[in-house]
Write a protein that holds these residues in place. Structure first.
Motif, short mmCIF file in Angstrom:
data_model
loop_
_atom_site.label_atom_id
_atom_site.label_comp_id
_atom_site.label_asym_id
_atom_site.label_seq_id
_atom_site.Cartn_x
_atom_site.Cartn_y
_atom_site.Cartn_z
N GLY A 57 0.83 -1.19 0.00
CA GLY A 57 0.00 0.00 0.00
C GLY A 57 0.87 1.24 0.00
O GLY A 57 2.08 1.16 -0.16
N MET A 58 0.22 2.37 0.16
CA MET A 58 0.96 3.64 0.16
C MET A 58 0.21 4.69 0.95
O MET A 58 -1.01 4.66 1.04
N GLU A 59 0.99 5.61 1.54
CA GLU A 59 0.38 6.75 2.21
C GLU A 59 0.35 7.93 1.25
O GLU A 59 1.36 8.24 0.62
N ALA A 60 -0.82 8.55 1.13
CA ALA A 60 -0.95 9.75 0.30
C ALA A 60 -0.58 10.97 1.14
O ALA A 60 -1.08 11.12 2.26
N LEU A 61 0.32 11.80 0.63
CA LEU A 61 0.77 12.99 1.37
C LEU A 61 0.60 14.21 0.47
O LEU A 61 1.06 14.22 -0.67
N VAL A 62 -0.08 15.22 1.00
CA VAL A 62 -0.43 16.37 0.17
C VAL A 62 0.80 17.27 -0.05
O VAL A 62 1.64 17.41 0.83
N ARG A 63 0.90 17.83 -1.24
CA ARG A 63 2.00 18.72 -1.61
C ARG A 63 1.44 20.00 -2.22
O ARG A 63 0.45 19.95 -2.96
N TRP A 64 2.10 21.10 -1.89
CA TRP A 64 1.67 22.40 -2.43
C TRP A 64 2.87 23.14 -2.97
O TRP A 64 3.76 23.50 -2.22
N GLN A 65 2.86 23.37 -4.26
CA GLN A 65 3.89 24.18 -4.91
C GLN A 65 3.29 25.57 -5.10
O GLN A 65 2.47 25.79 -5.99
N HIS A 66 3.71 26.49 -4.26
CA HIS A 66 3.18 27.86 -4.32
C HIS A 66 3.85 28.60 -5.46
O HIS A 66 5.07 28.53 -5.61
N VAL A 94 -8.24 15.48 -0.91
CA VAL A 94 -7.21 14.45 -0.71
C VAL A 94 -7.84 13.06 -0.72
O VAL A 94 -7.33 12.14 -1.37
N LEU A 95 -8.95 12.93 -0.02
CA LEU A 95 -9.65 11.64 0.03
C LEU A 95 -10.08 11.18 -1.36
O LEU A 95 -9.83 10.04 -1.77
N GLN A 96 -10.72 12.08 -2.10
CA GLN A 96 -11.22 11.72 -3.44
C GLN A 96 -10.08 11.38 -4.39
O GLN A 96 -10.14 10.39 -5.11
N GLU A 97 -9.04 12.21 -4.37
CA GLU A 97 -7.93 12.01 -5.29
C GLU A 97 -7.16 10.72 -4.95
O GLU A 97 -6.77 9.97 -5.83
N GLY A 98 -6.93 10.49 -3.66
CA GLY A 98 -6.22 9.28 -3.24
C GLY A 98 -6.99 8.02 -3.61
O GLY A 98 -6.41 7.04 -4.11
N CYS A 99 -8.31 8.04 -3.41
CA CYS A 99 -9.14 6.87 -3.75
C CYS A 99 -9.19 6.67 -5.26
O CYS A 99 -9.12 5.54 -5.75
N ARG A 100 -9.32 7.77 -5.98
CA ARG A 100 -9.35 7.68 -7.45
C ARG A 100 -8.06 7.04 -7.96
O ARG A 100 -8.08 6.14 -8.80
N GLN A 101 -6.92 7.49 -7.44
CA GLN A 101 -5.62 6.98 -7.88
C GLN A 101 -5.45 5.50 -7.53
O GLN A 101 -4.99 4.72 -8.36
N ALA A 102 -5.81 5.12 -6.32
CA ALA A 102 -5.67 3.72 -5.91
C ALA A 102 -6.51 2.81 -6.80
O ALA A 102 -6.07 1.75 -7.23
N GLN A 103 -7.73 3.25 -7.10
CA GLN A 103 -8.62 2.46 -7.96
C GLN A 103 -8.05 2.39 -9.39
O GLN A 103 -8.10 1.34 -10.03
N ALA A 104 -7.49 3.48 -9.87
CA ALA A 104 -6.90 3.49 -11.22
C ALA A 104 -5.72 2.52 -11.29
O ALA A 104 -5.57 1.78 -12.27
N TRP A 105 -4.86 2.50 -10.29
CA TRP A 105 -3.72 1.56 -10.28
C TRP A 105 -4.21 0.12 -10.21
O TRP A 105 -3.67 -0.76 -10.86
N SER A 106 -5.24 -0.09 -9.42
CA SER A 106 -5.81 -1.43 -9.32
C SER A 106 -6.38 -1.88 -10.67
O SER A 106 -6.10 -2.99 -11.14
N ALA A 107 -7.13 -1.00 -11.32
CA ALA A 107 -7.74 -1.31 -12.62
C ALA A 107 -6.68 -1.52 -13.69
O ALA A 107 -6.88 -2.30 -14.63
N ALA A 108 -5.53 -0.85 -13.57
CA ALA A 108 -4.45 -0.98 -14.54
C ALA A 108 -3.61 -2.24 -14.29
O ALA A 108 -2.63 -2.49 -15.00
N GLY A 109 -3.96 -2.99 -13.27
CA GLY A 109 -3.25 -4.23 -12.98
C GLY A 109 -1.95 -4.04 -12.22
O GLY A 109 -1.11 -4.94 -12.15
N LEU A 110 -1.77 -2.86 -11.63
CA LEU A 110 -0.53 -2.60 -10.89
C LEU A 110 -0.57 -3.14 -9.46
O LEU A 110 0.42 -3.09 -8.74
#
Ligand code: C2E
Ligand code: MG
Ligand code: MG
Ligand code: MG
Length: 292
Positions: A57-66, A94-110
């Motif tokens: 698994g992975m921890e999602a950590l927010v980043r801000w480039q000002h 953060v919640l939506q983006e992290g879940c979207r990404q995890a599902q995309a990686w899962s669907a891509a077979g990663l």
């Protein structure tokens, strides 16, 4: 003479406190803009199974480039967001983006990787967080057991609060709950057997001192043993060296996270890490020193 006495204080205020206050204000208003304009980004740090070296698994950590101030640390802007209420839209993003990404990686077979999302106490206390989590799972299609919410000890302090009911309701959705920075908060351990958590994360301050400080080594050992007694999984964060990894694996720690394995990575770099066998898998954790 009273004017003279005031001068140094005024000068100090202007040069230092004034600047800090100004920066906080600017961060608050720019953060609102950054959320609206989509200028926040998530980085992902792998969680590695200590026995096998596999990424689970992975921890999602927010980043801000000002645009003007450059990269601003979440250690600086998360507290500002919490005080201004901006943590609510930020946290939902953060919640939506992290879940979207995890599902995309899962669907891509990663891999069916579990994504861990940090949740502020303010999010748990001040909104319908259960509804938001349920809706996010439905919108993204991520199975609930592939989502983990990391909370800090403070949220768990009182048993029969609204916060606790909400955490239980999240657990009932099938989402995992982890206690972040475990060992740093003021807390009674009795809550462990009643609380809806399934995982403890040993704070990185203990891991950092493992090799030099017998107290930190003892504390880590005790936390691992206690967590297992309660049927909880243990993650160590801040693993920076092979020695840290060896020690923790030997003590039975389940998962590890830290610069020794990988820093938090932007999504493309994380994908590359998933696609190629990482260096620590060629020589499983803990096998190097004993193989010498
Ligand atoms: P945390 O949740 O305890 O996250 C772990 C922090 O340790 C991260 O810092 C990570 O980059 C850093 N780290 C990981 N491995 C190592 C290592 O081996 N050595 C060292 N020295 N550091 C390591 P980061 O990304 O700066 O985040 C700091 C804190 O900001 C987080 O601590 C968390 O409390 C908060 N945070 C970050 N993203 C979010 C978010 O999306 N929502 C909320 N509410 N808080 C967040
Ligand atoms: Mg965390
Ligand atoms: Mg932590
Ligand atoms: Mg922390």
């Amino acid at each position: 003479s009273s004017k003279d006495a005031m001068t140094p204080a005024v000068a100090f205020y202007n040069s230092s406190m004034g600047e800090a206050l100004h920066r906080r204000k600017a961060i608050r208003s720019d953060l609102r803009q950054a959320i609206d304009d989509g200028h926040l980004e998530l980085h992902y740090q792998p969680k590695v199974e200590m026995q096998t070296g596999l990424i689970t698994g992975m921890e999602a950590l927010v980043r801000w480039q000002h645009p003007k101030r450059g990269r601003i640390s979440p250690m600086e802007f998360i507290p500002v967001a919490e005080q201004s209420g901006l943590i609510l839209p930020l946290g939902t993003w953060v919640l939506q983006e992290g879940c979207r990404q995890a599902q995309a990686w899962s669907a891509a077979g990663l891999g069916d990787l579990r994504v861990a999302i940090n949740m502020s106490p303010v999010q748990v206390l001040c909104q319908d967080v259960v509804g938001i989590v349920a809706q996010t799972l439905e919108d993204t299609g991520l199975p609930p057991n592939l989502l983990e919410i990391e909370i800090t000890e403070g949220v768990l302090m009182q048993e029969e609060t609204k916060a606790m009911q909400r955490l239980r309701a999240m657990r009932d959705l099938g989402v995992h709950l982890a206690i972040d920075d475990f060992g740093t908060g003021y807390s009674s351990l009795s809550y462990l057997k009643k609380m809806p958590v399934s995982c403890l994360k040993i704070d990185q301050s203990f891991v950092r001192g493992l090799m030099e400080n017998e107290e930190d080594a003892r504390l880590s050992r005790v936390i691992i043993g206690m967590a297992h007694d309660f049927g909880l999984e243990v993650v160590a964060e801040g693993i920076e060296t092979l020695e840290h990894a060896d020690f923790l694996r030997h003590e039975g720690c389940d998962l590890g996270q830290g610069y020794y394995f990988a820093k938090p990575l932007e999504h493309q770099a994380f994908e590359r890490l998933l696609a190629s066998p990482p260096p620590w898998q060629h020589q499983p954790v803990g096998m190097r020193s004993s193989a010498l």
